[in-house]
Design a protein around this motif. Structure first.
Motif, PDB file in Angstrom:
ATOM      1  N   THR A   1       8.077   0.487  -6.328  1.00  0.00           N
ATOM      2  CA  THR A   1       7.435  -0.651  -5.687  1.00  0.00           C
ATOM      3  C   THR A   1       5.950  -0.754  -6.047  1.00  0.00           C
ATOM      4  O   THR A   1       5.424  -1.845  -6.293  1.00  0.00           O
ATOM      5  CB  THR A   1       7.572  -0.545  -4.154  1.00  0.00           C
ATOM      6  OG1 THR A   1       8.964  -0.453  -3.817  1.00  0.00           O
ATOM      7  CG2 THR A   1       6.965  -1.765  -3.462  1.00  0.00           C
TER       8      THR A   1
ATOM      9  N   GLN B   1       2.913  -1.972 -10.499  1.00  0.00           N
ATOM     10  CA  GLN B   1       2.006  -3.064 -10.171  1.00  0.00           C
ATOM     11  C   GLN B   1       0.658  -2.566  -9.659  1.00  0.00           C
ATOM     12  O   GLN B   1      -0.390  -3.118 -10.011  1.00  0.00           O
ATOM     13  CB  GLN B   1       2.653  -3.977  -9.124  1.00  0.00           C
ATOM     14  CG  GLN B   1       3.946  -4.620  -9.620  1.00  0.00           C
ATOM     15  CD  GLN B   1       4.597  -5.487  -8.553  1.00  0.00           C
ATOM     16  OE1 GLN B   1       4.176  -5.481  -7.399  1.00  0.00           O
ATOM     17  NE2 GLN B   1       5.625  -6.223  -8.933  1.00  0.00           N
ATOM     18  N   LEU B   2       0.683  -1.529  -8.822  1.00  0.00           N
ATOM     19  CA  LEU B   2      -0.552  -1.001  -8.225  1.00  0.00           C
ATOM     20  C   LEU B   2      -0.558   0.521  -8.352  1.00  0.00           C
ATOM     21  O   LEU B   2      -0.340   1.242  -7.362  1.00  0.00           O
ATOM     22  CB  LEU B   2      -0.650  -1.410  -6.751  1.00  0.00           C
ATOM     23  CG  LEU B   2      -0.680  -2.919  -6.466  1.00  0.00           C
ATOM     24  CD1 LEU B   2      -0.513  -3.168  -4.977  1.00  0.00           C
ATOM     25  CD2 LEU B   2      -1.982  -3.524  -6.967  1.00  0.00           C
TER      26      LEU B   2
END
Length: 309
Positions: free
Chosen positions: A261, A265-266
């Motif tokens: 998750t 992306q991060l």
């Protein structure tokens, strides 16, 4: 033990239905979950009982991956997995004989150093003998075959942890963790028990590495001997509760989902979340997430006792 065995059978049966119900991305995520279930559960069998902090998981994982890459085109798939496990266990026997007389920080640092030594040795061999670094995997099994292989390895790791905890071998490991000198005085062959426990952990890491190697079309030492694999295995086991059976399993699933998750992306947020969970676990749950159930039951009984009084 019967209740744990039934729960394991139900979870494995449910996981076996997953490929027919989900898409490619979810299946890939499930493979990552199963990999870390196998790594964290098998790590806890030895390290959770003896309190030895091993950072050699990535070494055994990489050895299994390279054993798979070298033999995939010559051997049947089950033999490839067994060979990865056997080679990793053999290396662990040699490594354990050399380093298991140490404890604490010295043992952790030395296992990490030997992991780096193995990685550089493989790199040197590739450059000097084959003239390149890495292997291209041209012939690989399909995703479902890899998934069910990882499911079998993960279920085997949890079942082994279950059996070891209730065996004389498991009692010997726990005795070493409680007081190694006293265990030796009572007749426990501590050196052999530690070495065999270390090799057992390595066998599952090698099998997981052999299965996961085919997920990449190209492997090299930097990829499969990645220290992050070893560090995350340790963190998962500690946060889940290395002394518990189901804590590492729950933490492996949680961290795998968290990784997918956030990491792509991060990436910084993922590492911050990982560090924060470790800090909170050490401060408030020193026995890991596995202690939540005990604390909840104690609080419930205390509250009920207060009301009855």
């Amino acid at each position: 033990m019967k209740r744990d065995a039934i729960l394991l059978a139900l979870l494995a049966a449910g996981a076996a239905l997953l490929p027919a119900l989900v898409g490619e991305f979810a299946l890939s995520l499930a493979m990552a979950c199963l990999m870390y279930v196998a790594l964290a559960s098998s790590w806890s069998v030895f390290c959770g009982s003896t309190r030895y902090l091993s950072l050699a998981t990535s070494a055994f994982f990489g050895i299994g991956a390279y054993a798979s890459a070298l033999t995939l085109e010559q051997l049947p798939w089950p033999l490839v997995i067994m060979l990865g496990a056997a080679v990793a266990a053999a290396v662990a026997l040699v490594m354990g004989a050399a380093v298991l007389h140490l404890r604490g920080t010295y043992f952790a640092v030395l296992t990490f150093g030997m992991t780096e030594l193995i990685r550089h040795a493989v790199t040197y061999f590739e450059k000097q003998v084959t003239g390149t670094v890495g292997r291209v995997l041209a012939v690989v099994p399909d995703d479902r075959t890899v998934y069910f292989t990882l499911l079998a390895i993960a279920a085997g790791a949890v079942a082994t942890a279950m059996a070891v905890r209730r065996s004389r071998f498991g009692l010997a490991l726990a005795g070493i963790g409680a007081d190694e000198q006293r265990a030796q005085t009572l007749g426990v062959p501590t050196r052999w028990v530690k070495t065999l426990g270390f090799a057992l952990t390595a066998a599952f890491a090698g099998a997981a590495g052999a299965a996961m190697a085919v997920r990449w079309t190209y492997i090299d030492p930097v990829t499969v001997f990645n220290p992050f694999i070893g560090f995350q295995t340790v963190l998962i086991a500690l946060i889940g509760g290395a002394a518990t059976l189901w804590g590492p399993v729950a933490a492996a699933v949680m961290f795998s989902v968290l990784a997918e998750t956030l990491r792509l992306q991060l990436p910084q947020a993922y590492m911050m979340a990982l560090g924060l969970l470790l800090i909170l676990s050490v401060m408030y749950l020193p026995d890991g997430l596995g202690s939540l159930r005990r604390e909840t039951l104690r609080g419930w009984f205390a509250a009920r006792g207060g009301r009855d009084g």
